[in-house]
Design a protein around this motif. Structure first.
Motif, PDB file in Angstrom:
ATOM      1  N   ILE A 176      40.845  29.185  38.623  1.00  0.00           N
ATOM      2  CA  ILE A 176      39.794  29.356  39.785  1.00  0.00           C
ATOM      3  C   ILE A 176      39.804  31.474  40.132  1.00  0.00           C
ATOM      4  O   ILE A 176      41.315  30.707  40.517  1.00  0.00           O
ATOM      5  CB  ILE A 176      40.011  28.378  41.180  1.00  0.00           C
ATOM      6  CG1 ILE A 176      39.880  27.331  40.904  1.00  0.00           C
ATOM      7  CG2 ILE A 176      39.914  28.839  42.312  1.00  0.00           C
ATOM      8  CD1 ILE A 176      38.713  26.913  41.348  1.00  0.00           C
ATOM      9  N   ILE A 177      39.279  31.386  39.832  1.00  0.00           N
ATOM     10  CA  ILE A 177      39.006  33.082  40.709  1.00  0.00           C
ATOM     11  C   ILE A 177      38.554  33.540  41.637  1.00  0.00           C
ATOM     12  O   ILE A 177      37.878  32.317  41.988  1.00  0.00           O
ATOM     13  CB  ILE A 177      40.036  34.157  39.001  1.00  0.00           C
ATOM     14  CG1 ILE A 177      38.201  33.461  38.525  1.00  0.00           C
ATOM     15  CG2 ILE A 177      40.385  33.867  38.535  1.00  0.00           C
ATOM     16  CD1 ILE A 177      36.990  33.914  38.970  1.00  0.00           C
ATOM     17  N   ASN A 178      39.004  34.511  42.473  1.00  0.00           N
ATOM     18  CA  ASN A 178      38.013  35.083  43.110  1.00  0.00           C
ATOM     19  C   ASN A 178      36.690  35.733  42.441  1.00  0.00           C
ATOM     20  O   ASN A 178      36.937  36.505  41.420  1.00  0.00           O
ATOM     21  CB  ASN A 178      38.771  36.436  43.987  1.00  0.00           C
ATOM     22  CG  ASN A 178      40.307  35.757  43.764  1.00  0.00           C
ATOM     23  OD1 ASN A 178      40.073  34.917  45.319  1.00  0.00           O
ATOM     24  ND2 ASN A 178      41.026  36.254  43.876  1.00  0.00           N
ATOM     25  N   TRP A 179      35.435  35.356  42.621  1.00  0.00           N
ATOM     26  CA  TRP A 179      33.970  35.966  41.683  1.00  0.00           C
ATOM     27  C   TRP A 179      33.438  36.908  42.766  1.00  0.00           C
ATOM     28  O   TRP A 179      33.092  36.055  44.153  1.00  0.00           O
ATOM     29  CB  TRP A 179      33.263  34.494  41.010  1.00  0.00           C
ATOM     30  CG  TRP A 179      32.301  34.934  40.376  1.00  0.00           C
ATOM     31  CD1 TRP A 179      31.010  35.015  41.100  1.00  0.00           C
ATOM     32  CD2 TRP A 179      32.379  35.360  39.265  1.00  0.00           C
ATOM     33  NE1 TRP A 179      29.791  35.890  40.209  1.00  0.00           N
ATOM     34  CE2 TRP A 179      31.227  35.443  39.408  1.00  0.00           C
ATOM     35  CE3 TRP A 179      33.631  35.280  38.477  1.00  0.00           C
ATOM     36  CZ2 TRP A 179      30.326  35.935  37.492  1.00  0.00           C
ATOM     37  CZ3 TRP A 179      32.542  35.990  37.321  1.00  0.00           C
ATOM     38  CH2 TRP A 179      31.708  36.194  36.828  1.00  0.00           C
ATOM     39  N   CYS A 180      32.923  37.552  42.605  1.00  0.00           N
ATOM     40  CA  CYS A 180      32.303  38.435  43.576  1.00  0.00           C
ATOM     41  C   CYS A 180      30.756  37.835  43.024  1.00  0.00           C
ATOM     42  O   CYS A 180      30.321  38.657  42.098  1.00  0.00           O
ATOM     43  CB  CYS A 180      32.222  40.174  43.400  1.00  0.00           C
ATOM     44  SG  CYS A 180      31.241  40.391  44.666  1.00  0.00           S
ATOM     45  N   PRO A 181      30.055  37.003  43.650  1.00  0.00           N
ATOM     46  CA  PRO A 181      28.485  36.671  42.985  1.00  0.00           C
ATOM     47  C   PRO A 181      27.405  38.192  42.833  1.00  0.00           C
ATOM     48  O   PRO A 181      27.100  38.485  42.459  1.00  0.00           O
ATOM     49  CB  PRO A 181      27.766  36.073  44.262  1.00  0.00           C
ATOM     50  CG  PRO A 181      29.113  35.349  45.293  1.00  0.00           C
ATOM     51  CD  PRO A 181      30.140  36.409  44.612  1.00  0.00           C
ATOM     52  N   ARG A 182      28.410  39.512  44.249  1.00  0.00           N
ATOM     53  CA  ARG A 182      27.117  40.546  43.884  1.00  0.00           C
ATOM     54  C   ARG A 182      27.141  41.393  43.041  1.00  0.00           C
ATOM     55  O   ARG A 182      26.486  41.605  41.812  1.00  0.00           O
ATOM     56  CB  ARG A 182      27.624  41.631  45.490  1.00  0.00           C
ATOM     57  CG  ARG A 182      25.927  42.105  45.744  1.00  0.00           C
ATOM     58  CD  ARG A 182      26.364  43.198  46.408  1.00  0.00           C
ATOM     59  NE  ARG A 182      25.646  44.420  45.810  1.00  0.00           N
ATOM     60  CZ  ARG A 182      26.168  44.842  44.785  1.00  0.00           C
ATOM     61  NH1 ARG A 182      26.574  44.220  43.785  1.00  0.00           N
ATOM     62  NH2 ARG A 182      26.177  46.259  44.193  1.00  0.00           N
TER      63      ARG A 182
END
Length: 921
Positions: A176-182
RNA sequence: GGGCUGUUAGCUCAGUUGGUUAGAGCGCUUCCUUGACAUGGAAGAGGUCACAGGUUCGAGUCCUGUACAGCCCACCA
């Protein structure tokens, strides 16, 4: 007076352009390597290629430039390496935005073409900030300018990655990583900025399988329930013992999921029951691993719900949240919504809320690196100024987590990894992966995850491989990801000097001396550089880290474009000059800097003051002045010696301030010396000599001292104010013959060392007395309401001290010049008559007679007040001196001081009391 | 939740190891366009150093606590 063709206002614009070009062209910024000398090196914190100069840069680079110019003057081989950072996500965003305006996307262009476009953009716009640094006066060695995407620096990045891989410090895994959808990319933990937001806790009922009953749980992100694969309780929670081994039905999707027991669950939060969504939450992921739950990813990379979300497919995550809550309400499974403030990660670039997202990424194992960094700190190899930042640095290293270094963007260093399509699937060798949260308590469980084989068709290589080294297949696919921008930044102190090649620069200039930066990037950059330095160079990259304040706007906000509260340093430079900007910042830079436009007026006024003092000096030189060594002149008067001494002390103080990174104090010392001592006193004093009927030798001495002090002042001011100091130094050079002017520039003049140590003490004392008298008489003049041109007819100064008598006698003409008095007499005992008023100093009393009743009345009040004040202070001292504890405990010199002080004040008091009697007559 | 910093003149801030009557810039009052400078000069007013304790002969300075402000870190859904 000789005509003076200098304008009365300092024109910064012409001066700044002229000198910077000259400096750069002459190669003064480039050091020569001298193996007999210890170099002084700074690497610039590379600004983003997309950046324009803001006040933070101005502050940061002014400090560096001061250190650099100071060391250069101390004749150390001094190197300031400049450069620019390719700023992966930021730059890609900028170029994508530009494309969007033309109706294009990067996908339409394709990767190669897009990167070409970015390079083109870089060539056109990327030099903005380095031009602006020049306007600030930054004396960087531009011949060594670097860009993190330069061929050589890219080679360093690749070398570093491959080396870490060889050392087993790089791994690839599903986490699980930090994902920026933008931005459509993974972010490291540091790039996901937690911000407190006012969210909500949603209480939801999940029916228990085979029962009419249900469990109620709370969540902040209802939409993730689509990916739930369990519900968890704490095994010790008495309330829910009946749920053991049961199953519940996931509403909306009607999936049957188990109830699991896990210590992680906090019985006191919410209802004590947690939904478990392994694909969308790091804790749930860990629980999922412990309980071997299946993992259902319900989102697309753009934050919309995917095919696993059933009827919600295609909805944006926040839209889905609304719909889900609504549908639960309809089904009477929604209990309540409670406001709940909590911290949520936001993308540091675009501020979008990041989504914890399951994906395959590359990580750097940080613990072994951090241990080296901690050891270096313990051994005192790197020191933070101010010291309190050490703690921030240490605690981050102690709790470090692995670094996700892959980014799903195109602009950056493409990861040097290839996948062999033939080997893929033939799992050769299995090796447990060390989990991301190795440092946390859950690590042991995560290690039991399905392992990814390290040699499973993965090729990590310094050079682009033509074929798979295992099977010889040419069917290779390169990993499309690029590395985190900081993966090149952390190599900056040595990649800029040539690493991995063992260049002469690298051998000579590494490690650097000091790193100057702001608090925000201690983790991102400073700590990582230290780790990289130790890992790849076996040595810390710098010995000192100076952390300066953050620039804010008056009122406390951060200065930011979106708030529209920017004060543009270039505008300030245009209006007031770079020197004014620099000096003002230094005067203010003790802590965080709260700025307003007006604050720069301090610096601007100071430049103008310096300019006009110079006009005065130059217009008082007769023809070409020959400056012999001032210290050897036997014609020096007391005032000359006094100003030379003040100059000495100022030089020493500024030097000490620089050594201790106390720039505001240094600026203050320079300011006070030049303005108060040199202009307000010395220049005013020597006017009497220059305009009066003094002997020509005396005039020549004064001229020599003026030039000497001004020239050395320019050297002292040069690190703060490079432009005006150079301009004035050059003006002096045209008019004065002296050894120092054989040099081309003040930049290379030696840093002033005290020349009159332990000398002139007596003169300094008598000037202080003289200043007392002048200030006293001026005070009397003001009180008497005299016009400046009006002369006081008769001043009588009473003193019993021989020193004072001598001093006043010597300075009589200057006193009458500065204080406008026609007659001054010095008497042991002034015969006091009615209608006199006076001012009292320790050794001196000043009297003037023949006053109006109104003046006398006001003065009587003032005297009374003064007496009361003195009585109070004396009483305090007496109390102290009669206190046996004080007398027995305080050091002798303090007691003696108190005695002397008491005597002094008592004498003053007596004098004032006598004065009071005068009013009664 | 943890940590760090700050609270000193009307405003913005200095104040290094505890030791004279706590400083600067801006602002304010009065006066001055004097031959370097009005982006200037002269003189002045203005502070119980957030609060409460403690250590000490002595505290703006060291310790503890409180209040307020700000920053950083943190996976309680």
């Amino acid at each position: 007076m000789a005509a003076n063709d200098l304008p009365p206002r300092y024109d910064s614009k012409a001066v700044e352009k002229k000198w910077y070009e000259k400096w750069e062209k002459s190669g003064y910024f480039t050091p020569s390597i001298d193996s007999s000398k210890k170099p002084f090196t700074i690497v610039i914190p590379p600004p983003n290629v997309t950046g324009i100069l803001h006040m933070g840069h101005a502050l940061n680079n002014t400090i560096q430039d001061i250190l650099i110019r100071w060391h250069r003057m101390k004749s150390d081989p001094t190197l300031w390496v400049p450069g620019v950072d390719h700023a992966g996500i930021a730059t890609q965003n900028v170029v994508e935005k530009k494309l969007a305006k033309e109706g294009k996307t990067r996908h339409q262009l394709g990767r190669e073409k897009f990167i070409e476009t970015v390079w083109k953009w870089k060539e056109e716009h990327g030099s903005a900030i380095v031009k602006q640094l020049r306007r600030l006066g930054a004396s960087c060695d531009w011949s060594r300018e670097r860009f993190t995407m330069d061929e050589k620096l890219s080679r360093a990045v690749r070398e570093a990655f491959v080396t870490l891989h060889e050392r087993g410090l790089v791994y690839r895994g599903d986490y699980i990583i930090n994902w920026c959808p933008r931005c459509q990319t993974a972010l490291s933990d540091e790039e996901a900025v937690h911000q407190e937001i006012e969210g909500a806790l949603y209480y939801i009922k999940y029916p228990i399988e085979g029962s009419k009953d249900h469990v109620t749980l709370a969540t902040t992100r209802p939409e993730t329930m689509l990916g739930d694969t369990a519900v968890a309780i704490n095994p010790k929670d008495e309330r829910y013992q009946n749920l053991r081994g049961k199953k519940v039905i996931l509403p909306l999707l009607n999936r049957v999921i188990p109830v699991i027991e896990d210590d992680f669950v906090d019985p006191d939060f919410g209802t004590g029951i947690v939904k478990v969504t392994p694909a969308h939450d790091p804790n749930d992921f860990a629980m999922g691993a412990r309980h071997k739950l299946s993992i259902i990813n319900v989102m697309n990379s753009d934050g919309t719900i995917n095919e696993h979300g059933g009827p919600y497919k295609g909805l944006d995550r926040f839209e889905a949240r609304k719909r889900i809550v609504h549908d639960l309400e309809t089904q009477r499974l929604f209990v309540k919504r409670v406001s709940h403030g909590h911290a949520v990660g936001h993308c540091y670039r675009c501020h979008t809320i990041v989504e914890p997202y399951l994906s395959k990424q590359w990580f750097v194992k940080m613990k072994p690196l951090a241990e080296k960094a901690l050891k270096a700190h313990r051994e005192g190899k790197v020191k933070f100024y101010p010291d309190r930042w050490t703690k921030v640095y240490v605690s981050w290293l102690e709790n470090i987590r692995d670094w996700c270094v892959s980014r799903q963007i195109w602009w950056g260093h493409q990861i040097p990894v290839w996948y062999c399509e033939t080997c893929k699937g033939q799992r050769v060798e299995r090796e447990p992966v060390i989990a991301r949260s190795e440092a946390t308590k859950q690590s042991s469980e995560i290690a039991s995850l399905p392992a990814v084989a390290r040699n499973d068709g993965i090729i990590v290589s310094r050079t682009n491989p033509a074929a798979c080294p295992v099977c010889g297949s040419k069917n290779l696919r390169r990993d499309p990801d690029v590395l985190d921008t900081w993966f090149s930044s952390w190599l900056w102190p040595f990649s800029t000097l040539g690493w991995p090649e063992q260049t002469q620069d690298l051998k000579y200039f590494y490690p650097t001396a000091v790193l100057v930066t702001a608090q925000e990037i201690i983790f991102f950059w400073v700590a990582r550089m230290i780790m990289a330095g130790l890992e790849f160079m076996n040595e810390v990259p710098f010995h000192s880290v100076f952390i300066h304040g953050t620039v804010r706007v008056e009122g406390g906000q951060k200065m930011s474009k979106s708030l529209g509260n920017i004060i543009d340093p270039i505008e300030i430079i245009d209006e007031m000059g770079a020197d004014a900007l620099r000096f003002s910042l230094m005067m203010l830079a003790a802590t965080d800097v709260y700025l307003s436009r007006e604050k720069f007026e301090m610096g601007r006024n100071f430049t103008n003051k310096i300019w006009n003092a110079t006009r005065f000096v130059l217009s008082n030189l007769e023809g070409f002045c020959e400056l012999s060594d001032v210290g050897k002149l036997d014609r020096l008067s007391a005032v000359d010696k006094w100003i030379l001494k003040e100059l000495d002390q100022t030089a020493e103080e500024i030097n000490k301030c620089f050594e201790n990174f106390r720039f505001n104090e240094g600026a203050n010392a320079a300011y006070h010396f030049f303005w108060s001592s040199f202009c307000d006193w010395y220049l005013e004093l020597v006017k009497a000599v220059l305009m009066g009927q003094e002997a020509p030798e005396r005039k020549r001495t004064v001229q020599a001292v003026l030039v000497y002090v001004l020239e050395k002042s320019m050297r002292l001011l040069h690190p703060f104010m490079p432009f005006i100091s150079e301009e004035i130094w050059q003006l002096l050079k045209e008019r004065v013959k002296s050894g120092v002017f054989n040099l081309e520039t003040v930049m290379l003049a030696s840093w002033p060392a005290p020349g009159f140590k332990d000398k002139f003490e007596k003169e300094v004392q008598s000037i202080r007395m003289f200043q007392d008298v002048v200030v006293g008489i001026r005070d009397l003049r003001t009180r008497l309401g005299l016009k400046p041109a009006e002369m006081l007819p008769d001043i009588r100064i009473g003193t019993k001290s021989k020193e004072a008598t001598d001093a006043i006698g010597e300075f009589k003409s200057q006193i009458s010049f500065l204080a406008k008095v026609s007659k001054i007499s010095v008497e042991k005992e002034v015969k006091k008559t009615s209608g006199m008023i006076g001012r009292v100093y320790s050794d001196i009393e000043i009297f003037v007679a023949g006053l109006s009743p109104e003046n006398l009345k006001a003065e009587e009040e003032r005297t009374k007040k003064k007496i009361e004040e003195l009585e109070g202070v004396i009483r305090g001292i007496e109390n102290r001196l009669s206190d046996s504890k004080f007398v027995s405990n305080a050091p002798r010199e303090i007691i003696e001081k108190e005695h002397a002080r008491k005597q002094d004040l008592a004498q003053k008091l007596t004098a004032y009391r006598e004065n009071l009697n005068l009013f009664k007559q």
